[in-house]
Scaffold this active site. Structure first.
Site, short mmCIF file in Angstrom:
data_model
loop_
_atom_site.label_atom_id
_atom_site.label_comp_id
_atom_site.label_asym_id
_atom_site.label_seq_id
_atom_site.Cartn_x
_atom_site.Cartn_y
_atom_site.Cartn_z
N GLU A 232 0.78 -1.24 0.00
CA GLU A 232 0.00 0.00 0.00
C GLU A 232 0.81 1.29 0.00
O GLU A 232 0.58 2.17 0.84
CB GLU A 232 -0.98 0.01 1.18
CG GLU A 232 -2.02 -1.09 1.10
CD GLU A 232 -3.18 -0.93 2.10
OE1 GLU A 232 -3.10 -0.07 2.99
OE2 GLU A 232 -4.16 -1.69 1.97
N GLU A 334 -6.13 -8.01 -0.13
CA GLU A 334 -6.82 -7.60 1.11
C GLU A 334 -8.25 -7.19 0.78
O GLU A 334 -8.48 -6.45 -0.18
CB GLU A 334 -6.14 -6.41 1.80
CG GLU A 334 -4.82 -6.70 2.44
CD GLU A 334 -4.32 -5.49 3.27
OE1 GLU A 334 -5.16 -4.66 3.68
OE2 GLU A 334 -3.11 -5.40 3.49
#
Ligand SMILES: *[C@@H]1O[C@H](CO)[C@@H](O)[C@H](O)[C@H]1NC(C)=O
Ligand SMILES: *[C@@H]1O[C@H](CO)[C@@H](O)[C@H](O)[C@H]1NC(C)=O
Ligand SMILES: *[C@@H]1O[C@H](CO)[C@@H](O)[C@H](O)[C@H]1NC(C)=O
Length: 448
Positions: A232, A334
């Protein structure tokens, strides 16, 4: 600074609105291929050898997150009415305790939160992969870092051994960069965005190269089937060109040309739109074994939280169709069952929930949507809420299995229900077996 989080999830949601989704594929033709000790890659069309990735994230273990293990952070509480004095991340946790005490508490956490039986359970529940986050500080530190270092690696190695014993595959995921790549608490250091600053980049690269070299060696290739270069990175605030040229490309080069390994490289999408990565490290340009990792949530923005179930499902299905024509192989690394942000500290220590209007960040507040009371107590959930959660989970699994598969966040927590696969499963909110469907074909992937 947390408004950045709002910003990026806005972008994330916006990116899931696809004007003309390409037709869905028949999921039975979509397979995950792993050819051991050969040139290995995720093969889109060759069906014979495998199945989609169906995995769990080992969150809150080797990288702390307050909402996953609140007990480690509650010991600092001095005031029942606010979170003053509670460390907001692992960096401050270690800083407040000092290295010796931090070390003993972390070691007791590492040696208890996950054990071999967990991995055996994960396998017996039908999952085929675990994604294991770890921070750069496990391997390298900056001069004045407060982190405990040098001990996590043995736990990671042991976990890889457990995975091997249970026939689970592993993604090793570098979850925290020096200076932080996103300012989230889960990067180790909240509110910092200094990943690409030269001295930080050098330390992170050193840690990454160590990971690449070690976990691409012959003895690991049977189990570790991918290494994620960085989790991320916050694209909207980072210099994307610098990240590509000074971090991602050198890592690929190191792996293929120095180590000469065929390990799979995983690149998180950096919160960019679908197809953004189509011209980076492509097979046409001679790169191979590169997988794009997309993460998807619908709880970090008020309008998402207010959405109807039909809207939630529609967005989830677009996460599947949105990647069908991406150039690289792709997996959702995710996502969650959560339809609220009620879990304590989900939005970080010191911030409330947007869902019940308790969110405060400077001048930014939120409007009440519903109550967060007893959120972790299944007996307080209406039948409707249980149905909605199961329906949302199933739609996501269907969407992600249109291509490479999915890895849910996360397998266990201390107290949360919405973010804990074990509890969801126990309460019938997550399918068992994983292919069971109470709400079949929500994304219209199979023709009738
Ligand atoms: C939340 O996301 C939606 C959809 O992307 C967007 O339209 C909206 O502006 C966002 N809201 C906030 C408060 O950021
Ligand atoms: C894997 O299983 C073997 C045989 O039961 C055992 O000796 C070994 O300790 C296990 N590996 C790990 C890492 O637990
Ligand atoms: C699937 O098809 C049904 C019936 O045509 C439709 O109502 C629904 O919106 C479709 N779902 C998606 C995600 O396209």
């Amino acid at each position: 600074m947390l408004s950045l989080k709002t910003l990026l999830y806005t972008l994330l949601t916006a990116s899931s609105v696809i004007a003309n989704p390409v037709p869905a594929r028949d999921p039975s033709s979509i397979q995950f291929v792993h050819e051991e000790n050969k040139k290995r890659y995720y093969d889109y069309d060759n069906g014979a050898l495998g199945e989609p990735i169906r995995g769990v994230n080992i969150g809150g273990w080797l990288v702390l997150e307050p909402y996953i293990t609140p007990s480690l952070f509650e010991t600092f509480r001095t005031n029942d009415n606010n979170d003053d004095g509670i460390p907001v991340d692992e960096y401050h946790y270690c800083q407040y305790l000092g290295k010796d005490l931090a070390k003993s508490r972390l070691q007791s956490h590492w040696s208890t939160f996950y054990q071999e039986q967990d991995f055996a359970n994960i396998a017996s529940q039908g999952f085929n992969l675990v994604r294991i986050p770890i921070g750069y500080w496990a391997f390298e530190t900056l001069d004045n870092d407060p982190y405990v270092s040098g001990l996590q690696e043995a736990y990671l190695d042991q976990a890889i051994g457990w995975a091997r014993n249970s026939s689970l595959k592993v993604w090793v995921d570098l979850h925290g960069a020096a200076g932080s790549q996103n300012g989230f608490d889960n990067s180790g250091l909240r509110d910092s965005y200094e990943f690409l600053e030269d001295s930080n980049l050098a330390v992170t690269t050193k840690a990454l190269n160590y990971i690449l070299e070690k976990y691409s060696a012959e003895e690991y290739l049977d189990t570790v089937i991918g290494i994620e270069l960085i989790n991320e990175p916050l694209g909207p605030v980072l210099d994307m060109d610098k990240m590509k040229n000074n971090y991602l490309a050198p890592a690929y080069d190191y792996l293929r040309n120095t180590i000469k390994s065929d390990q799979i490289v995983i690149i998180h999408d950096a919160f960019q739109q679908f197809n953004y990565w189509d011209d980076f490290m492509t097979e046409t340009d001679g790169y191979w074994g590169v997988t794009i990792d997309h993460h998807h949530y619908q709880v970090f923005n008020s309008s998402q939280l207010e959405s109807s179930m039909d809207e939630h499902i529609k967005v989830a299905c677009q996460w599947g169709t949105g990647v069908l024509d991406e150039a690289h192989w792709t997996v959702c690394g995710e996502f969650a069952a959560a339809l609220t942000d009620c879990t304590k500290w989900l939005n970080s220590v010191g911030f409330g929930a947007r869902y019940d209007g308790s969110w405060v960040n400077g001048d930014e507040t939120s409007t009440y949507i519903g109550s967060c009371a007893n959120n972790d107590d299944i007996t307080s959930w209406s039948e409707q809420r249980k149905e909605n959660t199961r329906r949302y989970v199933e739609a996501q699994l269907d969407a992600f299995e249109m291509r490479g598969g999915w890895i849910i966040w996360c397998y266990k927590t201390e107290t949360s229900l919405e973010w804990d696969v074990q509890r969801l499963m126990y309460n019938g909110l997550f399918p068992q077996p994983l292919t069971d469907r109470q709400y079949p074909n929500q994304c219209n992937t199979t023709s009738s």
